[in-house]
Motif scaffolding. Structure first.
Motif, PDB file in Angstrom:
ATOM      1  N   ALA A  19       0.857  -1.180   0.000  1.00 26.64           N
ATOM      2  CA  ALA A  19       0.000   0.000   0.000  1.00 26.64           C
ATOM      3  C   ALA A  19       0.890   1.225   0.000  1.00 26.64           C
ATOM      4  O   ALA A  19       2.066   1.164   0.374  1.00 26.64           O
ATOM      5  N   LEU A  20       0.330   2.335  -0.427  1.00 23.32           N
ATOM      6  CA  LEU A  20       1.018   3.622  -0.381  1.00 23.32           C
ATOM      7  C   LEU A  20       0.383   4.476   0.716  1.00 23.32           C
ATOM      8  O   LEU A  20      -0.843   4.467   0.885  1.00 23.32           O
ATOM      9  N   TYR A  21       1.223   5.203   1.435  1.00 23.08           N
ATOM     10  CA  TYR A  21       0.729   6.172   2.409  1.00 23.08           C
ATOM     11  C   TYR A  21       1.167   7.565   1.974  1.00 23.08           C
ATOM     12  O   TYR A  21       2.372   7.831   1.838  1.00 23.08           O
ATOM     13  N   LEU A  22       0.194   8.425   1.726  1.00 25.99           N
ATOM     14  CA  LEU A  22       0.462   9.815   1.408  1.00 25.99           C
ATOM     15  C   LEU A  22       0.623  10.539   2.731  1.00 25.99           C
ATOM     16  O   LEU A  22      -0.321  10.604   3.538  1.00 25.99           O
ATOM     17  N   CYS A  23       1.810  11.087   2.978  1.00 26.67           N
ATOM     18  CA  CYS A  23       2.205  11.487   4.328  1.00 26.67           C
ATOM     19  C   CYS A  23       2.475  12.986   4.459  1.00 26.67           C
ATOM     20  O   CYS A  23       3.019  13.615   3.544  1.00 26.67           O
ATOM     21  N   ASP A  24       2.118  13.496   5.630  1.00 27.60           N
ATOM     22  CA  ASP A  24       2.557  14.806   6.100  1.00 27.60           C
ATOM     23  C   ASP A  24       3.565  14.561   7.217  1.00 27.60           C
ATOM     24  O   ASP A  24       3.226  13.913   8.226  1.00 27.60           O
ATOM     25  N   VAL A  25       4.775  15.078   7.049  1.00 21.15           N
ATOM     26  CA  VAL A  25       5.842  14.896   8.029  1.00 21.15           C
ATOM     27  C   VAL A  25       6.151  16.244   8.664  1.00 21.15           C
ATOM     28  O   VAL A  25       6.294  17.248   7.956  1.00 21.15           O
ATOM     29  N   ARG A 211      -3.847   5.777   3.871  1.00 21.46           N
ATOM     30  CA  ARG A 211      -3.543   4.614   3.057  1.00 21.46           C
ATOM     31  C   ARG A 211      -4.249   4.684   1.716  1.00 21.46           C
ATOM     32  O   ARG A 211      -5.426   5.057   1.619  1.00 21.46           O
ATOM     33  N   ARG A 212      -3.525   4.312   0.664  1.00 14.99           N
ATOM     34  CA  ARG A 212      -4.080   4.196  -0.675  1.00 14.99           C
ATOM     35  C   ARG A 212      -3.600   2.886  -1.289  1.00 14.99           C
ATOM     36  O   ARG A 212      -2.462   2.459  -1.041  1.00 14.99           O
ATOM     37  N   PRO A 213      -4.405   2.235  -2.091  1.00 16.43           N
ATOM     38  CA  PRO A 213      -3.960   0.992  -2.743  1.00 16.43           C
ATOM     39  C   PRO A 213      -2.813   1.278  -3.701  1.00 16.43           C
ATOM     40  O   PRO A 213      -2.798   2.296  -4.393  1.00 16.43           O
ATOM     41  N   ALA A 214      -1.853   0.385  -3.717  1.00 18.54           N
ATOM     42  CA  ALA A 214      -0.659   0.589  -4.548  1.00 18.54           C
ATOM     43  C   ALA A 214      -0.901   0.102  -5.970  1.00 18.54           C
ATOM     44  O   ALA A 214      -0.251  -0.821  -6.467  1.00 18.54           O
ATOM     45  N   THR A 215      -1.848   0.740  -6.645  1.00 17.86           N
ATOM     46  CA  THR A 215      -2.113   0.413  -8.033  1.00 17.86           C
ATOM     47  C   THR A 215      -1.142   1.165  -8.935  1.00 17.86           C
ATOM     48  O   THR A 215      -0.512   2.145  -8.527  1.00 17.86           O
ATOM     49  N   THR A 216      -1.055   0.709 -10.171  1.00 20.06           N
ATOM     50  CA  THR A 216      -0.178   1.386 -11.129  1.00 20.06           C
ATOM     51  C   THR A 216      -0.601   2.835 -11.328  1.00 20.06           C
ATOM     52  O   THR A 216       0.241   3.748 -11.329  1.00 20.06           O
ATOM     53  N   ALA A 217      -1.902   3.072 -11.448  1.00 22.22           N
ATOM     54  CA  ALA A 217      -2.394   4.438 -11.659  1.00 22.22           C
ATOM     55  C   ALA A 217      -2.075   5.321 -10.457  1.00 22.22           C
ATOM     56  O   ALA A 217      -1.662   6.476 -10.610  1.00 22.22           O
ATOM     57  N   ARG A 218      -2.271   4.782  -9.241  1.00 22.10           N
ATOM     58  CA  ARG A 218      -1.982   5.568  -8.038  1.00 22.10           C
ATOM     59  C   ARG A 218      -0.502   5.893  -7.931  1.00 22.10           C
ATOM     60  O   ARG A 218      -0.121   7.014  -7.587  1.00 22.10           O
TER      61      ARG A 218
END
Length: 264
Positions: A19-25, A211-218
């Protein structure tokens, strides 16, 4: 992109990986100068036994290289983790591991923090390994044992206290203790690391993600929005270090780093 769903022996709280996590650090300093750094990035949550297999044309956007972790000589990241844990007297007996990390992008990676949630075959969390890299090319692992590993009643463990042992910021000495709050990733990612020194908390780092699904488009959309993501993180750390230096913060000498067993 092909990857397995959650393993049959994975803990009930584990998310489907990869999965991908789009993060604020955020890095917040309160002493000796107040200073806040914020940036956006993305991280991968994956199984180090079976990292994602990207289509050939996209492999430059995400590579998980064993050379970037632990001693850098093991054939896989999972093998390197098991070697490190064995040196600490821990055997997972093949139990599942969830890894949160940055991948190599166009041949470059900088991983300030990689986390490994380590479970036994029944899915019970045995420990968390926090693998830290500094901007001087050094790495260090903190082994965070759960209550059951420390001889206490078993339970869900999210907070850990550990002595600081590694030079990261040139403006802080290697002393004090970290309080790490590291719940295993779910739909949301909420991590925090707070440094305690002399009765105060001069530094806190937080990571908040979705969390976002780790698809090719994403992956393609995320890579476009955050090009050379880990290079940008490394550059931001150095730039803010220069700003702090210009504001008068003295640079503390960096002690000689002693490699750990199983870690370069």
């Amino acid at each position: 992109m092909t990857a397995p769903a959650t393993r049959a022996d994975a803990p009930a709280t584990a998310t489907t990986v990869p999965a991908l996590y789009l993060c604020d650090v955020a890095h917040v300093r309160t002493s000796p100068r107040r200073h806040t750094v914020r940036h956006r990035t993305y991280m991968w949550c994956t199984d180090p036994d079976r990292p994602p297999r990207l289509p050939y044309a996209l492999r430059a956007l995400a590579r998980f290289d064993p050379r970037d972790h632990f001693g850098g000589t093991a054939p896989t990241i999972r093998a390197a983790l098991d070697t490190y844990l064995a040196a600490q007297g821990i055997d997972l007996h093949g139990g599942p591991v969830t890894m949160l990390t940055h991948a190599r992008v166009l041949g470059y990676v900088f991983n300030p923090l990689t986390l490994y949630w380590c479970h036994d075959p029944a899915g019970v969390l045995r420990c968390v390994v926090a693998e830290v890299h500094n901007t001087y090319g050094e790495r260090h692992c903190y082994l965070l044992r759960t209550d059951s590993e420390r001889g206490r009643p078993a339970g869900v463990t999210e907070e850990f206290d550990v002595d600081k042992e590694f030079y990261v910021s040139p403006f802080f000495p290697v002393d004090g203790r970290y309080r790490m709050r590291l719940p295993e990733p779910g739909d949301r990612l909420r991590l925090s690391i707070r440094l305690a020194r002399d009765g105060s908390h001069p530094f806190t780092a937080t990571v908040r993600g979705t969390r976002r699904p780790a698809t090719t488009a994403r992956l393609l959309r995320t890579a476009v929005r955050h090009p050379l993501s880990t290079l940008a993180v490394s550059a931001a750390i150095r730039l803010h270090g220069i700003r702090l230096f210009l504001r008068g913060l003295p640079v503390l000498p960096r002690p000689r780093h002693q490699p750990q067993e199983g870690v370069e």
